[in-house]
Scaffold this active site. Structure first.
Site, PDB file in Angstrom:
ATOM      1  N   ARG A 209      36.309  39.250  45.544  1.00  0.00           N
ATOM      2  CA  ARG A 209      37.537  38.762  44.884  1.00  0.00           C
ATOM      3  C   ARG A 209      37.472  39.092  43.387  1.00  0.00           C
ATOM      4  O   ARG A 209      36.482  38.835  42.730  1.00  0.00           O
ATOM      5  CB  ARG A 209      37.680  37.261  45.092  1.00  0.00           C
ATOM      6  CG  ARG A 209      38.913  36.637  44.428  1.00  0.00           C
ATOM      7  CD  ARG A 209      38.585  36.002  43.090  1.00  0.00           C
ATOM      8  NE  ARG A 209      39.709  35.283  42.512  1.00  0.00           N
ATOM      9  CZ  ARG A 209      39.757  34.898  41.240  1.00  0.00           C
ATOM     10  NH1 ARG A 209      38.760  35.145  40.423  1.00  0.00           N
ATOM     11  NH2 ARG A 209      40.813  34.254  40.783  1.00  0.00           N
ATOM     12  N   VAL A 210      38.517  39.678  42.864  1.00  0.00           N
ATOM     13  CA  VAL A 210      38.594  39.974  41.433  1.00  0.00           C
ATOM     14  C   VAL A 210      39.797  39.229  40.876  1.00  0.00           C
ATOM     15  O   VAL A 210      40.860  39.219  41.492  1.00  0.00           O
ATOM     16  CB  VAL A 210      38.718  41.498  41.193  1.00  0.00           C
ATOM     17  CG1 VAL A 210      38.945  41.806  39.729  1.00  0.00           C
ATOM     18  CG2 VAL A 210      37.469  42.222  41.690  1.00  0.00           C
ATOM     19  N   GLY A 211      39.626  38.589  39.714  1.00  0.00           N
ATOM     20  CA  GLY A 211      40.720  37.829  39.102  1.00  0.00           C
ATOM     21  C   GLY A 211      41.478  38.649  38.077  1.00  0.00           C
ATOM     22  O   GLY A 211      41.447  39.886  38.080  1.00  0.00           O
ATOM     23  N   ASP A 212      42.159  37.957  37.180  1.00  0.00           N
ATOM     24  CA  ASP A 212      42.979  38.624  36.165  1.00  0.00           C
ATOM     25  C   ASP A 212      42.150  39.166  34.996  1.00  0.00           C
ATOM     26  O   ASP A 212      42.614  40.057  34.273  1.00  0.00           O
ATOM     27  CB  ASP A 212      43.991  37.626  35.585  1.00  0.00           C
ATOM     28  CG  ASP A 212      43.271  36.455  34.925  1.00  0.00           C
ATOM     29  OD1 ASP A 212      42.478  35.778  35.627  1.00  0.00           O
ATOM     30  OD2 ASP A 212      43.448  36.234  33.709  1.00  0.00           O
TER      31      ASP A 212
ATOM     32  N   THR B 138      43.201  32.555  30.560  1.00  0.00           N
ATOM     33  CA  THR B 138      42.258  31.897  31.445  1.00  0.00           C
ATOM     34  C   THR B 138      43.067  31.004  32.377  1.00  0.00           C
ATOM     35  O   THR B 138      44.141  30.532  32.013  1.00  0.00           O
ATOM     36  CB  THR B 138      41.185  31.095  30.667  1.00  0.00           C
ATOM     37  OG1 THR B 138      40.374  30.376  31.596  1.00  0.00           O
ATOM     38  CG2 THR B 138      41.783  30.128  29.673  1.00  0.00           C
ATOM     39  N   GLY B 139      42.551  30.799  33.586  1.00  0.00           N
ATOM     40  CA  GLY B 139      43.296  30.018  34.561  1.00  0.00           C
ATOM     41  C   GLY B 139      43.248  30.712  35.908  1.00  0.00           C
ATOM     42  O   GLY B 139      42.380  31.561  36.133  1.00  0.00           O
TER      43      GLY B 139
ATOM     44  N   THR C 201      37.402  31.316  31.916  1.00  0.00           N
ATOM     45  CA  THR C 201      37.027  32.621  31.373  1.00  0.00           C
ATOM     46  C   THR C 201      36.830  32.476  29.884  1.00  0.00           C
ATOM     47  O   THR C 201      37.605  31.770  29.237  1.00  0.00           O
ATOM     48  CB  THR C 201      38.187  33.615  31.599  1.00  0.00           C
ATOM     49  OG1 THR C 201      38.391  33.736  32.999  1.00  0.00           O
ATOM     50  CG2 THR C 201      37.901  34.979  30.999  1.00  0.00           C
TER      51      THR C 201
ATOM     52  N   GLY D 144      43.616  33.283  38.241  1.00  0.00           N
ATOM     53  CA  GLY D 144      43.895  34.713  38.120  1.00  0.00           C
ATOM     54  C   GLY D 144      45.002  35.200  39.031  1.00  0.00           C
ATOM     55  O   GLY D 144      45.866  35.992  38.619  1.00  0.00           O
TER      56      GLY D 144
END
Ligand code: ASP
Length: 320
Positions: A179-182, A202-203, A151, A205
């Site tokens: 799918r949604v991440g952090d 970043t990483g 990210t 999520g």
């Protein structure tokens, strides 16, 4: 007055230069953070953000982004948005609204189209070829499909003392649709408060969310910790906690800056980032986990940069 900006990964470096030019001329934190991220979103070779980003398993580029104003605490975010060049700019526009400021999927895409944002097919031939190669590899062997993400996250502090933070990503390569991440989640992927400081992540999520790590770092800075101490104290013990209680921990890298322009980083992988302040010109640095829950920071070497450039632009067979 002091100004500063810090952002995740090598890919942010040109954006950091742009943001620092703006901030040095008394530009505002919100404009600078958006401009920084827009540079990364438009560059076709960065395969985890914006145009050229790698798609989900169905071959569709779905992006997540967020924007936060550290003065008012206003936030806007999008999840799973499609066909929009600058997802972070859509997030920023949404931050002006009290209601409906976090939009996902079709609703987010429709908002962007109706409000004059640049719409385009975000799947480049290069990204499509990488997706097709990956499908073939996965069919041939039992591999972890989720290889490849990152990210761009950034924090800015302007001369007037205002701060902003933002993120943008195409998320995990081969993720499931929807799918949604952090990255668009307040407190997980980002948080900023002009009185305490800001942080972005970043990483992986799914694991970053388990610790609300961006907020935890800001909270610690508010209690008087330096950004580096706040990053170390929030991130490393949490990784241990996850390993003990969840059985594993994904990749994590977090950056932070306080209202004085001091900054910090913590990571469990080799992590490049870019930073500039009124006291120091833009610098590309590398962080690695150090002994006893600390972080080691060193300049990026020329050899590393050359290898990165080669990897980034390595020829891809587009004929399949
Ligand atoms: N945090 C992003 C996500 O989980 C990906 C990344 O930053 O590597 O979508």
């Amino acid at each position: 007055m002091t100004w500063g900006t810090i952002a995740t990964w090598r890919m942010a470096h040109d954006g950091v230069r742009k943001a620092s030019d703006l901030l040095a001329q008394a530009g505002r934190a919100g404009d600078a953070v958006e401009a920084l991220i827009n540079v990364v979103e438009a560059y076709p070779y960065y395969k985890s953000v914006g145009y050229g980003g790698l798609p989900n398993e169905e071959g569709v580029v779905e992006m997540d982004a967020a924007f936060m104003d550290g003065d008012t605490l206003a936030q806007g975010a999008v999840g799973g948005i499609r066909n929009v060049m600058h997802a972070v700019s859509v997030a920023r526009a949404l931050s002006a609204q009290h209601y409906n400021s976090f939009r996902v999927g079709e609703g987010a895409t429709k908002f962007a189209a109706l409000n004059g944002f640049e719409m385009t097919n975000m799947l480049t031939d290069r990204a499509k070829a990488q997706w097709q190669h990956r499908l073939a590899e996965l069919a041939a062997a039992d591999l972890d499909p989720y290889d490849g993400h990152d990210t761009v996250g950034a924090i800015t502090l302007d001369r007037q003392g205002s701060m902003a933070a933002a993120t943008s990503t195409s998320g995990l390569f081969m993720k499931k649709a929807g799918r949604v991440g952090d990255s668009p989640l307040s407190g997980s992927g980002f948080y900023v408060d002009s009185e305490r400081g800001g942080a972005t992540a970043t990483g992986l999520g799914e694991d970053i969310m388990k610790g609300c790590l961006a907020y935890e770092i800001v909270r610690r800075m508010g209690d008087g910790e330096t950004p580096q101490a706040a990053c170390d104290h929030a991130v490393y013990p949490f990784i241990e906690t996850l390993k003990r209680r969840y059985g594993k921990a994904g990749e994590f890298s977090l950056i932070a800056m306080n209202p004085r322009g001091d900054w910090g980083v913590a990571t469990n992988v080799e992590f490049t980032f870019s930073v500039a302040t009124s006291a120091a010109a833009p610098q590309l640095l590398m962080a690695t986990p150090g002994p006893a829950q600390t972080t080691v920071i060193a300049p990026v070497t020329q050899a590393w940069l050359e290898a990165y450039e080669q990897r980034l632009k390595a020829p891809i067979d587009l004929s399949r």
